[in-house]
Design an enzyme around this catalytic site. Structure first.
Site, short mmCIF file in Angstrom:
data_model
loop_
_atom_site.label_atom_id
_atom_site.label_comp_id
_atom_site.label_asym_id
_atom_site.label_seq_id
_atom_site.Cartn_x
_atom_site.Cartn_y
_atom_site.Cartn_z
N GLU A 89 16.84 -40.93 -9.80
CA GLU A 89 15.86 -40.54 -10.82
C GLU A 89 14.63 -41.44 -10.73
O GLU A 89 13.50 -40.97 -10.87
CB GLU A 89 16.46 -40.59 -12.23
CG GLU A 89 17.58 -39.61 -12.47
CD GLU A 89 17.24 -38.18 -12.07
OE1 GLU A 89 16.12 -37.73 -12.33
OE2 GLU A 89 18.12 -37.50 -11.48
N TRP A 100 12.56 -39.97 -8.16
CA TRP A 100 11.66 -38.88 -8.55
C TRP A 100 10.36 -39.43 -9.11
O TRP A 100 9.29 -38.87 -8.91
CB TRP A 100 12.33 -37.97 -9.59
CG TRP A 100 13.21 -36.93 -8.96
CD1 TRP A 100 14.56 -36.96 -8.84
CD2 TRP A 100 12.77 -35.70 -8.33
NE1 TRP A 100 15.00 -35.83 -8.19
CE2 TRP A 100 13.92 -35.04 -7.87
CE3 TRP A 100 11.52 -35.11 -8.12
CZ2 TRP A 100 13.87 -33.81 -7.20
CZ3 TRP A 100 11.46 -33.88 -7.48
CH2 TRP A 100 12.62 -33.25 -7.01
N TRP A 137 -2.16 -15.60 -16.01
CA TRP A 137 -1.55 -16.22 -17.19
C TRP A 137 -2.05 -15.52 -18.44
O TRP A 137 -3.19 -15.08 -18.49
CB TRP A 137 -1.91 -17.71 -17.26
CG TRP A 137 -1.53 -18.51 -16.06
CD1 TRP A 137 -2.38 -19.02 -15.12
CD2 TRP A 137 -0.21 -18.90 -15.66
NE1 TRP A 137 -1.67 -19.71 -14.16
CE2 TRP A 137 -0.33 -19.66 -14.46
CE3 TRP A 137 1.07 -18.71 -16.18
CZ2 TRP A 137 0.75 -20.21 -13.78
CZ3 TRP A 137 2.16 -19.26 -15.50
CH2 TRP A 137 1.99 -19.98 -14.33
N ASN A 162 15.38 -34.98 -20.82
CA ASN A 162 14.94 -34.31 -19.59
C ASN A 162 15.39 -32.85 -19.52
O ASN A 162 14.61 -31.97 -19.19
CB ASN A 162 15.45 -35.08 -18.37
CG ASN A 162 14.96 -34.44 -17.08
OD1 ASN A 162 13.76 -34.29 -16.89
ND2 ASN A 162 15.87 -34.02 -16.23
N TRP A 169 0.84 -23.34 -17.06
CA TRP A 169 1.58 -24.61 -17.14
C TRP A 169 0.68 -25.76 -17.62
O TRP A 169 1.14 -26.72 -18.22
CB TRP A 169 2.22 -24.94 -15.78
CG TRP A 169 1.24 -25.15 -14.64
CD1 TRP A 169 0.80 -24.23 -13.76
CD2 TRP A 169 0.58 -26.38 -14.27
NE1 TRP A 169 -0.09 -24.77 -12.87
CE2 TRP A 169 -0.25 -26.09 -13.15
CE3 TRP A 169 0.60 -27.68 -14.77
CZ2 TRP A 169 -1.03 -27.06 -12.53
CZ3 TRP A 169 -0.19 -28.65 -14.14
CH2 TRP A 169 -0.99 -28.33 -13.05
N TRP A 182 5.84 -30.52 -14.53
CA TRP A 182 5.37 -29.21 -15.00
C TRP A 182 5.25 -28.25 -13.82
O TRP A 182 5.70 -27.10 -13.89
CB TRP A 182 4.03 -29.33 -15.75
CG TRP A 182 4.29 -29.57 -17.21
CD1 TRP A 182 4.30 -30.79 -17.84
CD2 TRP A 182 4.68 -28.60 -18.19
NE1 TRP A 182 4.65 -30.62 -19.16
CE2 TRP A 182 4.89 -29.30 -19.41
CE3 TRP A 182 4.87 -27.23 -18.17
CZ2 TRP A 182 5.28 -28.65 -20.58
CZ3 TRP A 182 5.25 -26.58 -19.33
CH2 TRP A 182 5.46 -27.29 -20.52
C1 LIG Z 1 8.02 -30.84 -18.07
C2 LIG Z 1 8.40 -32.30 -17.85
C3 LIG Z 1 7.47 -33.30 -18.08
C4 LIG Z 1 7.82 -34.64 -17.88
N1 LIG Z 1 6.88 -35.63 -18.12
C5 LIG Z 1 7.19 -36.92 -17.90
C6 LIG Z 1 6.25 -37.96 -18.14
O1 LIG Z 1 5.10 -37.73 -18.54
N2 LIG Z 1 6.65 -39.26 -17.92
C7 LIG Z 1 7.89 -39.55 -17.47
O2 LIG Z 1 8.20 -40.74 -17.29
N3 LIG Z 1 8.79 -38.59 -17.19
C8 LIG Z 1 8.48 -37.29 -17.39
N4 LIG Z 1 9.42 -36.32 -17.14
C9 LIG Z 1 10.67 -36.69 -16.45
C10 LIG Z 1 11.87 -36.99 -17.34
O3 LIG Z 1 12.08 -35.97 -18.27
C11 LIG Z 1 11.76 -38.33 -18.07
O4 LIG Z 1 11.42 -39.35 -17.16
C12 LIG Z 1 13.10 -38.70 -18.71
O5 LIG Z 1 13.49 -37.71 -19.62
C13 LIG Z 1 12.99 -40.03 -19.41
O6 LIG Z 1 14.19 -40.34 -20.06
P1 LIG Z 1 15.08 -41.56 -19.56
O7 LIG Z 1 14.24 -42.77 -19.44
O8 LIG Z 1 16.26 -41.62 -20.45
O9 LIG Z 1 15.51 -41.07 -18.12
P2 LIG Z 1 16.74 -41.52 -17.21
O10 LIG Z 1 17.57 -40.31 -16.97
O11 LIG Z 1 17.41 -42.70 -17.75
O12 LIG Z 1 16.03 -41.85 -15.83
C14 LIG Z 1 15.56 -43.17 -15.52
C15 LIG Z 1 14.09 -43.13 -15.17
O13 LIG Z 1 13.87 -42.32 -14.02
C16 LIG Z 1 12.62 -41.66 -14.11
N5 LIG Z 1 12.82 -40.21 -14.11
C17 LIG Z 1 13.91 -39.53 -14.52
N6 LIG Z 1 13.75 -38.21 -14.30
C18 LIG Z 1 12.54 -38.06 -13.75
C19 LIG Z 1 11.78 -36.94 -13.30
N7 LIG Z 1 12.25 -35.69 -13.36
N8 LIG Z 1 10.55 -37.15 -12.80
C20 LIG Z 1 10.03 -38.40 -12.71
N9 LIG Z 1 10.70 -39.49 -13.11
C21 LIG Z 1 11.92 -39.33 -13.63
C22 LIG Z 1 11.99 -42.09 -15.44
O14 LIG Z 1 11.12 -43.16 -15.20
C23 LIG Z 1 13.21 -42.52 -16.24
O15 LIG Z 1 12.91 -43.46 -17.25
C24 LIG Z 1 9.10 -34.97 -17.38
C25 LIG Z 1 10.03 -33.94 -17.15
C26 LIG Z 1 9.69 -32.63 -17.40
C27 LIG Z 1 10.71 -31.55 -17.14
#
Ligand SMILES: Cc1cc2nc3c(=O)[nH]c(=O)nc-3n(C[C@H](O)[C@H](O)[C@H](O)COP(=O)(O)OP(=O)(O)OC[C@H]3O[C@@H](n4cnc5c(N)ncnc54)[C@H](O)[C@@H]3O)c2cc1C
Length: 477
Positions: free
Chosen positions: A276, A279, A307, A342, A360, A383
């Site tokens: 993650e 990502w 759209w 997420n 989007w 997005w």
């Molecule tokens: C439409 C959409 C918009 C999003 N916008 C953002 C945003 O503006 N900022 C953001 O940090 N994340 C974003 N995310 C990714 C993700 O949803 C969040 O990082 C995550 O929910 C944060 O929760 P956590 O720290 O508990 O994640 P955990 O599951 O604990 O993951 C650990 C870390 O990994 C990174 N991470 C995890 N999933 C993703 C992912 N899909 N993409 C990029 N990094 C990821 C984050 O830094 C996160 O803190 C978005 C996802 C979606 C579907």
């Protein structure tokens, strides 16, 4: 003779530990002038501003404990940094790198200005596991697909060891001239006033490095053990919630990496968590190359997709009044706390783009304003992934069914009940699609559709057929 000070410019790195710019300045032994700048551009979202206010206050307090202070200035960094370096006869200016093209352009200008006046400028890594220009394809191009990107990144092995906070720091004062006004806390202007919508934020979050490490310890000692199986269930406290702490640099991804590697957790959970973070790296590697990732579809042909314009639908989505309980719960959690899970982000994004056929970018903008963890790389990348317009994205024709998602990931409705109190008494068998329930029984649970909870703003089957038909016509064209 007095020693020339070093300016340490804090930007998105509100921490003392694993702060390469600060540690290098401390090693030099020179007095340090700590600054942060409220820059006019890029304009940040309101939730982001709320967190930034807390981040600045927390860093101020940490520096005060070391006998110093953080000087908060307002204006264009290109004007302030060179002028300040000149006024205090700084030997050098240190900062940790930012990677968005607009920020990099400002930093390059400042570096050139400083060098022309004989002041050194030193930039350091820290916000990412690997510098974005290091992970490239064999043809020296940026990766377009996550799996090979992450495979290539993992070949580098563990990131560098993280740095401890400097034991001692000596501080330099701000030069005594009217040219630089150090803002008091009540002058930051980052908090909402009328109305103050941040009550839920204050109840949920504590910005700062100390809170970040408390969060991280809890996560690696406990939650990480079940991460890969449970992370998709929004009612469970099963993910790290570290995203805003990473966004503001209260912790670094390298610190997270090492903490996860040392944790007593099954390898598949640790690897999933590290992926993650991967990502996040991937998103930054895209933004590093493409400045317009929030404004242009990475697959440009999608910019011609017809759209819809639907202000009422958009408003219903933003305010959590679509009539789909999981979507509404997610949007209300987002509004109340500045964060949502997420899996729920994916469901609400799919709903906006596929069910409502809204661009989007509408969703990206709303998230940019309401997320405390909003970052200019992850938000547009995700997005575009969900809309099917991005690199390595889910195809447009994959349309999430919000009811099935709800039944699968919030089976007993716990998450929905937390955020949609009007459905509090509705049993699990009815809560995912209240319109399909016996309306008398629903009334017995205190819910009358159209009165205290909305009818669905669009029927799932219709929405799906409409999206597929637009997709087919568009693809044919
Ligand atoms: C439409 C959409 C918009 C999003 N916008 C953002 C945003 O503006 N900022 C953001 O940090 N994340 C974003 N995310 C990714 C993700 O949803 C969040 O990082 C995550 O929910 C944060 O929760 P956590 O720290 O508990 O994640 P955990 O599951 O604990 O993951 C650990 C870390 O990994 C990174 N991470 C995890 N999933 C993703 C992912 N899909 N993409 C990029 N990094 C990821 C984050 O830094 C996160 O803190 C978005 C996802 C979606 C579907």
């Amino acid at each position: 003779m007095s020693i020339a000070p070093v300016i340490v410019w804090f930007r998105e790195d509100f921490r003392l530990s694993d702060n390469a710019a600060l540690s290098a300045a401390a090693r030099d032994g020179a007095p340090i002038l700590c600054i942060t700048i409220l820059e006019p551009e890029p304009r940040q979202g309101a939730a982001h501003d709320w967190w930034r206010d807390g981040a600045i206050r927390a860093l101020e307090a940490a520096l005060q404990e070391k006998g110093g202070r953080l000087h908060v200035l307002r204006g264009k960094a290109e004007d302030i940094v060179p002028a300040l370096a000149k006024a205090c006869k700084a030997a050098s200016v240190h900062w940790n790198r930012r990677y968005d093209p607009a920020g990099r352009a400002i930093d390059t200008t400042i570096k050139t200005q400083l060098k022309s006046t004989g002041t050194e400028a030193h930039s350091f890594p820290g916000a990412l596991l690997h510098e974005p220009w290091t992970i490239r394809t064999q043809a020296d191009k940026p990766f377009q697909v996550f799996t090979p990107f992450w495979r290539a990144a993992r070949k580098y092995g563990d990131p560098r060891p993280s740095l401890p906070a400097p034991d001692t720091l000596t501080f330099a004062p701000l030069p005594k001239t009217d040219q630089f006004h150090c803002l008091n806390q009540d002058e930051f202007g980052l908090l909402p006033v009328a109305p103050d919508w941040a009550t839920g934020f204050r109840e949920t979050w504590k910005p700062g490095e100390k809170a970040a490490h408390e969060h991280l310890s809890l996560f690696v000692e406990d939650t990480l053990r079940g991460y890969s199986e449970e992370r998709d269930y929004p009612a469970a406290e099963a993910c790290s919630r570290l995203s805003p702490y990473l966004r503001f640099g209260h912790v670094t991804p390298a610190q997270l990496w090492h903490a996860a590697m040392q944790a007593d957790a099954p390898a598949q959970n640790r690897d999933k968590f590290l992926a993650e973070l991967g990502w996040r790296e991937f998103a930054w590697s895209i933004l590093f190359e493409q400045a317009n990732v929030a404004t242009r579809s990475l697959r440009p042909e999608f910019d011609a997709l017809p759209w819809r314009t639907d202000p009422k639908g958009l408003k219903a989505w933003q305010s959590g009044r679509t009539g789909y309980p999981l979507v509404d719960a997610g949007m209300r959690e987002l509004w109340h706390t500045g964060w949502t899970h997420n899996r729920v982000r994916m469901v609400v994004a799919s709903f906006l783009v596929k069910h409502l056929l809204l661009d989007w970018r509408e969703g990206e903008r709303w998230f940019a304003d309401t997320l405390v963890d909003h970052d200019p790389a992850s938000n547009p990348m995700n997005w575009q992934w969900n809309a099917g317009t991005g690199v390595d994205a889910a195809p447009f024709f994959r349309i999430m069914n919000p009811v099935l998602q709800s039944e699968k990931f919030d089976a007993d409705g716990e998450y929905i009940r937390r955020w949609v109190p009007e459905l509090h008494r509705v049993p699990a068998g009815m809560i995912h699609a209240p319109w399909a329930a016996d309306q008398e029984t629903l009334k017995g649970c205190g819910v009358v559709l159209g009165r205290n909870y909305p009818h669905p703003i669009i029927e799932h089957k219709l929405a799906r057929e409409r999206a597929l038909s637009v997709w087919k016509t568009f693809r044919g064209a």
